[in-house]
Design an enzyme around this catalytic site. Structure first.
Site, short mmCIF file in Angstrom:
data_model
loop_
_atom_site.label_atom_id
_atom_site.label_comp_id
_atom_site.label_asym_id
_atom_site.label_seq_id
_atom_site.Cartn_x
_atom_site.Cartn_y
_atom_site.Cartn_z
N HIS A 174 0.82 -1.21 0.00
CA HIS A 174 0.00 0.00 0.00
C HIS A 174 0.85 1.26 0.00
CE1 HIS A 174 0.40 -0.70 4.46
NE2 HIS A 174 0.50 0.61 4.50
N GLU A 195 -8.63 5.01 9.50
CA GLU A 195 -8.11 4.77 8.16
C GLU A 195 -9.13 4.09 7.26
OE1 GLU A 195 -4.87 2.01 9.49
OE2 GLU A 195 -5.86 0.65 8.10
N GLN A 236 -3.98 3.58 1.40
CA GLN A 236 -4.38 3.63 2.81
C GLN A 236 -4.49 5.11 3.19
OE1 GLN A 236 -1.35 2.81 5.83
NE2 GLN A 236 -2.77 1.37 6.79
N HIS A 270 3.89 7.24 3.90
CA HIS A 270 4.79 6.08 3.86
C HIS A 270 4.43 5.16 2.71
CE1 HIS A 270 1.40 4.30 6.21
NE2 HIS A 270 1.77 3.17 5.64
N GLU A 299 7.32 0.68 5.36
CA GLU A 299 6.65 -0.33 6.20
C GLU A 299 6.81 -1.70 5.56
OE1 GLU A 299 2.54 0.72 6.87
OE2 GLU A 299 2.00 -1.31 7.48
#
Lengths: 146, 146
Positions: B7, B43, B60, B84, B134
């Protein structure tokens, strides 16, 4: 219709060093490199996965070839990091026109040539909640039906 | 092994408004929503495509639930935009350990719970050319062989 995350564009000061970071840290290999003089960038495409629309998702690492390019100016202001995100479509002209009709500023009158012979345009980040957003149609033939 | 772009995490001031932007502009629909109190975010996951490793790629959208959360502080400093990027793996523990051994700072001692019951960790952006990165293993069983 936008059918995939085509790539994440990441601005860096030194392409070779950044390519080496992605290779040694994650095992991602260079799929393609080129210089786009119009965009003022030297770039490397790292293919991460294939996608359900018959395309693929890449990381696009971007080093400016001149300080006054869009990426050069962005890098001077922000430092290294995610510069833009790109969605893939079979028909960038139709999607750009439809999005323009919704009041989002499309930065090019007509799509220009992007990585690997693709046709691309950009949407103004201020109209996209801060995200510089690219639309891409790959050079490889894509069926408008998928 | 990291096998997909899982994502792109995008920080926004107002989740509902931003979800509506992505729906009306691109036709992307909400696949899942949740509140993660530990991360301090509300989210929405928008599924964009499926990926060749059996997973999927999402946007996201993240709204901070409190100003002193990581995303809240980031948003106050940077404004809306890409917060991110996340790579998917069948084994976040093994990948995080291998990457830590290469000298990249891994932010959690052990993976924590992310979207949709996934297990996640983050790498320090200063060790990743400015990109907060991530690593994610989905809650759905993933085969370590693919």
């Amino acid at each position: 219709m936008l059918t995939r995350i085509d790539h994440i564009g990441i601005a860096c000061h030194d392409l070779d060093t950044t390519v080496e970071f992605y290779r040694t840290t994650y095992g991602f290999e260079v799929f393609h490199t080129e210089v786009n003089e119009e965009q003022g960038v030297r770039e490397a495409m790292l293919k991460i996965n294939e996608t359900s629309d018959g395309g693929a998702s890449y990381l696009q690492l971007l080093e400016p070839t001149r300080e006054d390019s869009a990426v050069g100016k962005w890098l001077a202001k922000n430092g290294e990091g995610v510069h833009h995100i790109a969605f893939g479509t079979a028909d960038v002209d139709a999607d750009a026109a439809g999005i323009r009709d919704k009041g989002v500023r499309v930065l090019y009158e007509e799509p220009r040539i992007g990585s690997m012979g693709s046709r691309i345009t950009f949407l103004h980040p201020k109209d996209c909640h801060g995200v510089l957003t690219e639309l891409v149609t790959s050079a490889a033939v894509e069926s408008p039906e998928h």
